[in-house]
Design a protein around this motif. Structure first.
Motif, PDB file in Angstrom:
ATOM      1  N   ALA A  25       1.083  -0.860   0.123  1.00 50.93           N
ATOM      2  CA  ALA A  25      -0.323  -0.221  -0.059  1.00 50.93           C
ATOM      3  C   ALA A  25       0.645   1.780   0.379  1.00 50.93           C
ATOM      4  O   ALA A  25       0.703   2.487  -0.651  1.00 50.93           O
ATOM      5  CB  ALA A  25      -1.120   0.224   1.129  1.00 50.93           C
ATOM      6  N   ASP A  26       1.945   0.776   0.436  1.00 51.15           N
ATOM      7  CA  ASP A  26       3.012   2.411   0.634  1.00 51.15           C
ATOM      8  C   ASP A  26       3.533   3.187  -0.556  1.00 51.15           C
ATOM      9  O   ASP A  26       2.960   3.460  -1.415  1.00 51.15           O
ATOM     10  CB  ASP A  26       4.237   2.206   1.425  1.00 51.15           C
ATOM     11  N   ALA A  27       4.059   1.817  -1.277  1.00 51.35           N
ATOM     12  CA  ALA A  27       4.511   1.840  -2.462  1.00 51.35           C
ATOM     13  C   ALA A  27       3.235   2.617  -3.668  1.00 51.35           C
ATOM     14  O   ALA A  27       3.618   3.292  -4.490  1.00 51.35           O
ATOM     15  CB  ALA A  27       4.833   0.846  -3.150  1.00 51.35           C
ATOM     16  N   VAL A  28       2.273   1.511  -3.616  1.00 59.06           N
ATOM     17  CA  VAL A  28       0.752   1.884  -4.285  1.00 59.06           C
ATOM     18  C   VAL A  28       0.881   3.673  -4.101  1.00 59.06           C
ATOM     19  O   VAL A  28       0.486   4.506  -5.368  1.00 59.06           O
ATOM     20  CB  VAL A  28      -0.331   1.416  -4.409  1.00 59.06           C
ATOM     21  N   ALA A  29       0.337   4.083  -3.410  1.00 61.20           N
ATOM     22  CA  ALA A  29       0.113   5.398  -2.520  1.00 61.20           C
ATOM     23  C   ALA A  29       1.196   6.452  -3.042  1.00 61.20           C
ATOM     24  O   ALA A  29       1.234   7.007  -3.364  1.00 61.20           O
ATOM     25  CB  ALA A  29       0.105   5.508  -1.182  1.00 61.20           C
ATOM     26  N   ALA A  30       2.164   5.876  -2.637  1.00 57.97           N
ATOM     27  CA  ALA A  30       3.795   6.955  -3.240  1.00 57.97           C
ATOM     28  C   ALA A  30       3.134   6.927  -5.147  1.00 57.97           C
ATOM     29  O   ALA A  30       3.610   8.227  -5.147  1.00 57.97           O
ATOM     30  CB  ALA A  30       5.175   6.054  -2.666  1.00 57.97           C
ATOM     31  N   GLN A  31       2.944   5.946  -5.498  1.00 56.79           N
ATOM     32  CA  GLN A  31       3.090   5.987  -7.617  1.00 56.79           C
ATOM     33  C   GLN A  31       1.626   6.901  -6.939  1.00 56.79           C
ATOM     34  O   GLN A  31       2.159   7.790  -8.344  1.00 56.79           O
ATOM     35  CB  GLN A  31       2.875   4.768  -7.619  1.00 56.79           C
ATOM     36  N   ALA A  32       0.896   6.553  -6.387  1.00 53.89           N
ATOM     37  CA  ALA A  32      -0.793   7.367  -7.337  1.00 53.89           C
ATOM     38  C   ALA A  32      -0.365   9.069  -6.459  1.00 53.89           C
ATOM     39  O   ALA A  32      -0.490   9.551  -7.686  1.00 53.89           O
ATOM     40  CB  ALA A  32      -1.196   6.886  -5.975  1.00 53.89           C
ATOM     41  N   VAL A  33       0.122   9.370  -6.252  1.00 55.20           N
ATOM     42  CA  VAL A  33       0.869  10.260  -5.571  1.00 55.20           C
ATOM     43  C   VAL A  33       1.926  11.250  -6.246  1.00 55.20           C
ATOM     44  O   VAL A  33       2.156  12.553  -7.200  1.00 55.20           O
ATOM     45  CB  VAL A  33       1.303  11.169  -4.406  1.00 55.20           C
ATOM     46  N   LYS A  34       2.848  10.321  -6.923  1.00 52.90           N
ATOM     47  CA  LYS A  34       3.684  11.109  -7.628  1.00 52.90           C
ATOM     48  C   LYS A  34       2.771  11.590  -9.086  1.00 52.90           C
ATOM     49  O   LYS A  34       3.316  11.917  -9.677  1.00 52.90           O
ATOM     50  CB  LYS A  34       5.003  10.090  -7.910  1.00 52.90           C
ATOM     51  N   ARG A  39      -3.052  -2.812   6.683  1.00 56.70           N
ATOM     52  CA  ARG A  39      -2.438  -1.568   6.252  1.00 56.70           C
ATOM     53  C   ARG A  39      -2.851  -0.517   5.584  1.00 56.70           C
ATOM     54  O   ARG A  39      -3.837  -0.831   3.745  1.00 56.70           O
ATOM     55  CB  ARG A  39      -0.630  -1.784   5.481  1.00 56.70           C
ATOM     56  N   TYR A  40      -3.611   1.142   5.274  1.00 56.39           N
ATOM     57  CA  TYR A  40      -4.398   1.558   4.801  1.00 56.39           C
ATOM     58  C   TYR A  40      -4.545   2.720   4.121  1.00 56.39           C
ATOM     59  O   TYR A  40      -4.252   3.609   5.559  1.00 56.39           O
ATOM     60  CB  TYR A  40      -5.736   1.040   5.205  1.00 56.39           C
ATOM     61  N   GLY A  41      -4.605   3.540   3.508  1.00 55.36           N
ATOM     62  CA  GLY A  41      -4.674   4.847   3.701  1.00 55.36           C
ATOM     63  C   GLY A  41      -5.877   4.890   2.169  1.00 55.36           C
ATOM     64  O   GLY A  41      -6.315   4.624   0.871  1.00 55.36           O
ATOM     65  N   ILE A  42      -6.057   6.972   1.689  1.00 51.30           N
ATOM     66  CA  ILE A  42      -6.552   6.954   0.453  1.00 51.30           C
ATOM     67  C   ILE A  42      -5.943   8.385  -0.377  1.00 51.30           C
ATOM     68  O   ILE A  42      -5.384   9.103   0.487  1.00 51.30           O
ATOM     69  CB  ILE A  42      -8.051   7.007   1.446  1.00 51.30           C
ATOM     70  N   VAL A  43      -6.355   8.132  -1.637  1.00 48.90           N
ATOM     71  CA  VAL A  43      -5.906   8.811  -2.254  1.00 48.90           C
ATOM     72  C   VAL A  43      -6.796   9.981  -2.741  1.00 48.90           C
ATOM     73  O   VAL A  43      -8.033   8.994  -3.340  1.00 48.90           O
ATOM     74  CB  VAL A  43      -4.751   8.842  -3.297  1.00 48.90           C
ATOM     75  N   GLN A  44      -7.226  10.628  -3.612  1.00 49.37           N
ATOM     76  CA  GLN A  44      -7.478  11.278  -4.408  1.00 49.37           C
ATOM     77  C   GLN A  44      -6.660  11.736  -6.299  1.00 49.37           C
ATOM     78  O   GLN A  44      -6.049  12.432  -6.015  1.00 49.37           O
ATOM     79  CB  GLN A  44      -8.595  12.927  -3.856  1.00 49.37           C
ATOM     80  N   ASP A  45      -7.501  11.182  -6.807  1.00 47.03           N
ATOM     81  CA  ASP A  45      -6.926  11.622  -8.559  1.00 47.03           C
ATOM     82  C   ASP A  45      -7.615  12.231  -8.544  1.00 47.03           C
ATOM     83  O   ASP A  45      -8.522  13.188  -8.139  1.00 47.03           O
ATOM     84  CB  ASP A  45      -7.735   9.797  -9.731  1.00 47.03           C
ATOM     85  N   PRO A  46      -6.978  13.736  -9.296  1.00 48.91           N
ATOM     86  CA  PRO A  46      -7.151  14.805 -10.128  1.00 48.91           C
ATOM     87  C   PRO A  46      -8.476  14.712 -10.528  1.00 48.91           C
ATOM     88  O   PRO A  46      -8.511  15.809 -11.072  1.00 48.91           O
ATOM     89  CB  PRO A  46      -6.162  14.595 -11.075  1.00 48.91           C
ATOM     90  N   PHE A  47      -9.471  13.216 -10.698  1.00 52.52           N
ATOM     91  CA  PHE A  47     -10.882  13.925 -11.109  1.00 52.52           C
ATOM     92  C   PHE A  47     -11.107  13.845  -9.891  1.00 52.52           C
ATOM     93  O   PHE A  47     -12.509  13.654 -11.040  1.00 52.52           O
ATOM     94  CB  PHE A  47     -10.256  12.857 -12.286  1.00 52.52           C
ATOM     95  N   GLY A  48     -10.852  14.158  -8.849  1.00 54.39           N
ATOM     96  CA  GLY A  48     -11.904  13.337  -8.025  1.00 54.39           C
ATOM     97  C   GLY A  48     -12.501  12.526  -6.835  1.00 54.39           C
ATOM     98  O   GLY A  48     -13.298  12.244  -6.384  1.00 54.39           O
ATOM     99  N   HIS A  49     -12.119  11.482  -7.646  1.00 50.56           N
ATOM    100  CA  HIS A  49     -12.281   9.773  -7.288  1.00 50.56           C
ATOM    101  C   HIS A  49     -11.642   9.490  -5.891  1.00 50.56           C
ATOM    102  O   HIS A  49     -10.598   9.754  -5.348  1.00 50.56           O
ATOM    103  CB  HIS A  49     -12.107   8.970  -8.168  1.00 50.56           C
ATOM    104  N   HIS A  50     -11.958   8.986  -5.136  1.00 53.45           N
ATOM    105  CA  HIS A  50     -11.350   8.456  -4.137  1.00 53.45           C
ATOM    106  C   HIS A  50     -10.616   6.860  -4.224  1.00 53.45           C
ATOM    107  O   HIS A  50     -11.697   6.535  -4.752  1.00 53.45           O
ATOM    108  CB  HIS A  50     -12.054   9.211  -2.543  1.00 53.45           C
ATOM    109  N   TRP A  51      -9.710   6.711  -3.597  1.00 48.19           N
ATOM    110  CA  TRP A  51      -8.955   5.247  -3.726  1.00 48.19           C
ATOM    111  C   TRP A  51      -8.609   5.278  -2.653  1.00 48.19           C
ATOM    112  O   TRP A  51      -7.363   5.304  -2.115  1.00 48.19           O
ATOM    113  CB  TRP A  51      -7.953   5.498  -4.969  1.00 48.19           C
ATOM    114  N   SER A  52      -9.264   3.994  -2.266  1.00 48.11           N
ATOM    115  CA  SER A  52      -8.498   3.559  -1.025  1.00 48.11           C
ATOM    116  C   SER A  52      -7.338   2.495  -1.365  1.00 48.11           C
ATOM    117  O   SER A  52      -7.834   1.901  -2.309  1.00 48.11           O
ATOM    118  CB  SER A  52      -9.475   3.057   0.321  1.00 48.11           C
TER     119      SER A  52
END
Length: 162
Positions: free
Chosen positions: A97-106, A123-136
């Motif tokens: 999850a850490d690597a994928v979240a970091a890749q998404a932020v990058k 091990r869990y976190g949430i990102v928001q993509d540039p189009f407004g969608h949330h991804w856990s």
């Protein structure tokens, strides 16, 4: 005699699941590029309309199909940005999850909730993509916690917040 197939068989033959997210984006072609960079998406299909906006597209992430299209406000099709946010979160299970979240932020996502160990064990976190969608984004605990263990951990976590 009917020649219609059961929907379960059709889904299996087409690679679809019986519940499939369908995202509306302001800039669906850009969204496909983002999902490829952020989550390793594979493009399956795209159908542009006469004005260049995507009427429909399909991608695959972690073996699951996600359908998407451009916003068509003239037909009532709006993206989360139109509404000022989203109440839906797309859950993505991954090995790291850490690597994928970091890749998404990058790739351009914003951190909503940093990846951390959670009371239910993942091990869990949430990102928001540039189009407004949330991804856990989650790496599941193994072995998983029992429901009683999760209940007790949830109670302890809620007491710590008070």
């Amino acid at each position: 005699m009917s020649t219609k197939k059961p929907v379960v068989e059709i889904a299996a033959e087409t690679g679809m699941s019986l519940v499939t997210p369908h995202l509306t984006c302001e800039g669906a072609a850009d969204a496909i590029a983002f999902y490829t960079a952020a989550f390793g998406a594979e493009e399956i299909f795209r159908m542009p309309g006469p004005d260049g906006r995507l009427l429909h597209a399909s991608i695959r992430i972690n073996g699951a199909v996600i359908m998407l299209n451009d916003a068509y406000p003239e037909m009532g099709g709006h993206s989360p940005k139109h509404y000022g946010g989203t109440s839906v979160t797309i859950h993505l299970m991954v090995d790291d999850a850490d690597a994928v979240a970091a890749q998404a932020v990058k790739a351009g996502a914003a951190t909503v909730m940093p990846v951390a160990d959670q009371f239910w064990g993942d091990r869990y976190g949430i990102v928001q993509d540039p189009f407004g969608h949330h991804w856990s984004i989650a790496t599941p605990a193994w072995p998983p916690r029992t429901f009683d263990e999760m209940r007790a951990a949830a109670e302890a976590a809620m007491q710590q917040q008070q």
